[in-house]
Design an enzyme around this catalytic site. Structure first.
Site: not given
Length: 697
Positions: A35, A116
């Site tokens: 992230k 994902k």
């Protein structure tokens, strides 16, 4: 921020992302979570979109993926393994959906949706129903043959009923529970080994008379499941791979139409039929509203799965339209990955410190109680400048919300709980040299104006030796600090870098370099890097001087008018204004630099001690300015080199100074529209090469 500051920001982000790519793909040792990487990458994309003239030729946004490791045999993919474009907002999903509204009966075939998986991409080949080979993604074109290791993974089919040649793609990952068990095994093995070691040592203690010789290494645990999977898949011993129980999930068949598979949902059903593991949470959405509904629904349960998931993949379901919809150089246009919001954390500020950069700009840093963000411990975050502190009423003792965002260190996004009655007091003096700080007109940042500020000079030297400048690879900032502060060496100016060879005896006495042959090798490596850097492109040397507004692109354009640095003194305002991207402010900054006697001494020294390499092979394209849009038969870097080698000027954007825009596309891109509006000729790649031949004739 000024253009130069933006340019420096872009360079900093690009270099850091390259570093992260190397760790992630090549060394299997990620330094940050996905992230954080995505946010850094996204910030670079936004800056490049906003300032296209500042886009770097080696930008990571132009690269598909990893470099190829040398541990395993390199194998070329039959078809490129592209990555997916990313969306972070609902509006971006709606924009993606708009691209498909032209198709009739869209709701009849819709969009396939799948989580994902945060694993390692793999491509496996089968023939006559038998497992043949497995290749990692690598750089998208060439990967590593890890067949023997993948063969050890229990849920990867070794035999399938389908007999035609088949290539399937998916992810290799480690289940969260398996990862935790593996770390537990490492801990138990560590204690068992060292208890035996301590016991043996205790028996010999009367002879050794000391515990100081007992050396016990700290155990190395896997920070997360992806690290564990990556480290396992590239083990040399297949037995280790087998013992660690990796898992797989598959989602793609190469050239599916050849296998009579017409939709992505049919692909998933076929994979399941052939006993491949597929994600059970797969959905078919008719429109953008249904896509967002499923994305939001999955976000509520995504942490309940045994795999790490940071996003949701959306694919246009009708496969026979994929080729028509097309690809960019990195992504298919018919698919996108929605990335979930970054994780936030609340913590308490323990201290606020000011730091000074190369240009003298002051950055405030918050030091706080350590917190975990996506398996990463963080305890520092940027507060940018004092205006940010004042605007958000921040002080030591306040509780803040932080996010791992588009910075190398996290960002403070808000005050979570105000525990003080005041705002942090503005720093008035430089934290390095104690000079009074100033805020120049048009800026919000504070600056140290002292030319002899130690920290500014250390940062200036660090910039000079960096990759995009002189590229003195072995002279780290740590070494620079040591040599800078040494009472004899005193490496305070750029000239001193090239005189370091005169201080070998003093360097050998420094504790960090003293004694061992290994340390002498460090010294030799530094000196060799410096000698190698003496053969340098003039444009890199000019950029390394750190003149405001003259980064790599401006330096490249400027060196078309000079053969050595001292030639800068002879350029007129008219000469400078004829250079693309050069304006009154750039001229003012250059004149200010040249007016300094100290800088003139530096120019003289560099002209006398460096060998400027000539990158030009001909003058066929002299005074012609080229820009490029769209994809070409060779990389943009290679094309740029052809232009520069033949005396031409390359620019990332179209301006009034552009002579030709090169494009193989018939689509009306932003650059093409701007070129046509300004009566700039748009030529194809073939026409460019014909132009070269004509000039040669």
């Amino acid at each position: 921020m000024s253009n130069q500051q933006i340019k420096e920001k872009i360079i900093s982000l690009n270099n850091y992302l390259k570093h992260l790519n190397h760790l992630y793909y090549d060394l299997d040792a990620p330094e940050v979570d996905d992230k954080t990487y995505d946010s850094l990458y996204n910030e670079l994309l936004e800056l490049e979109a906003k300032y296209p003239s500042l886009v770097l030729e080696d930008s990571v946004t132009k690269i598909i993926g990893a470099f190829v490791s040398n541990k395993f045999k390199k194998t070329k993919h039959n078809k490129e393994m592209l990555s997916l474009d990313k969306a972070y907002k609902e509006s971006e999903i709606f924009s993606f959906y708009e691209n498909f509204t032209q198709y009739k009966n869209l709701e009849n075939f819709g969009f396939s949706l799948e989580p994902k998986i945060d694993g390692l991409s793999i491509s496996i080949h089968y023939d006559n129903g038998k497992f043949i080979k497995a290749i990692t993604r690598g750089d998208g074109t060439t990967g590593e043959d890890v067949s023997e290791n993948v063969f050890q993974i229990r849920d990867v089919p070794k035999q399938i009923s389908y007999l035609k040649p088949l290539e399937v793609r998916g992810e290799i990952y480690m289940k969260k529970s398996t990862w935790k068990s593996l770390n537990e095994d490492i801990k138990n093995q560590y204690f068992q080994t060292n208890i035996e070691k301590i016991f043996s040592y205790m028996q010999a203690l009367p002879k050794s008379k000391s515990w100081s010789n007992l050396k016990i290494k700290t155990p190395i645990f896997f920070k997360n499941a992806r690290n564990a999977a990556a480290g396992t898949l590239r083990q040399k011993d297949p037995k280790i791979v087998k013992s660690r129980n990796l898992s797989s999930l598959f989602y793609e068949i190469v050239s599916p139409l050849e296998h009579n598979l017409k939709t992505q949902m049919e692909v998933l059903a076929f994979l399941k039929e052939q006993n491949f593991e597929v994600n059970e949470f797969q959905k078919l959405a008719k429109n953008d509203q249904e896509i967002m509904f499923e994305i939001n629904e999955f976000s509520k349960i995504k942490n309940n799965f045994e795999f790490d998931c940071d996003g949701f993949v959306i694919k246009f379901n009708l496969i026979d339209k994929w080729e028509q919809i097309g690809f960019t150089s990195k992504f298919p246009k018919w698919a996108i990955a929605y990335k979930y919001m970054l994780e936030e954390a609340n913590t308490k500020i323990l201290n606020i410190v000011a730091q000074v950069g190369r240009t003298g700009n002051i950055t405030y840093i918050a030091q706080f109680m350590p917190v975990e963000l996506n398996n990463t411990t963080v305890q520092n975050a940027t507060l940018h400048n004092y205006e940010f502190i004042k605007k958000n009423n921040i002080n030591i003792g306040d509780e803040i919300t932080i996010i791992k965002s588009g910075e190398i260190i996290p960002k403070v996004i808000s005050i979570y709980k105000k525990n003080t009655d005041s705002v942090f007091e503005k720093v008035l003096n430089c934290p390095s040299c104690n000079s009074l700080l100033e805020i120049p007109e048009g800026y919000v940042d504070q600056f140290c104006r002292n030319e002899n500020c130690d920290e500014k000079k250390i940062q200036m030297l660090t910039f000079f030796v960096s990759k995009n400048c002189l590229n003195i690879t072995n002279l780290s900032v740590q070494n620079i600090r040591i040599f800078y502060n040494h009472p004899v060496i005193q490496m305070r100016e750029i000239q001193d870098i090239f005189l370091l060879k005169n201080h070998v005896d003093e360097i050998k006495k420094i504790k960090f370099f003293a004694g061992k042959s290994q340390e002498n090798k460090k010294i030799n490596n530094i000196l060799q890097s410096i000698e190698k850097a003496k053969d340098a492109y003039l444009r890199n040397v000019l950029a390394a001087l750190g003149i405001k507004g003259i980064g790599n692109i401006a330096a490249n354009l400027l060196t078309n008018k000079i053969t050595k640095l001292s030639d800068l003194n002879n350029l007129t305002d008219e000469d400078l204004l004829s250079i693309d991207t050069f304006g009154e402010k750039s001229i003012e900054n250059l004149k200010e630099f040249l007016s300094s006697e100290k800088n003139q001494d530096l120019i003289k020294f560099l002209d006398e001690n460096l060998n400027y390499l000539n990158s030009k092979k001909s003058s066929k394209l002299n005074n012609l300015n080229f820009a490029i849009t769209g994809s070409l038969s060779i990389s943009r870097d290679e094309f740029k080199k052809i232009i520069l080698d033949n005396g031409g000027i390359f620019s990332n954007s179209v301006s009034k100074n552009t002579s030709y825009l090169i494009s193989n596309s018939k689509e009306n891109s932003t650059k093409i529209k701007k070129a046509l509006e300004n009566n700039i000729k748009v030529i194809t790649e073939e026409e460019f090469h014909n132009l070269l031949k004509e000039e040669n004739a």
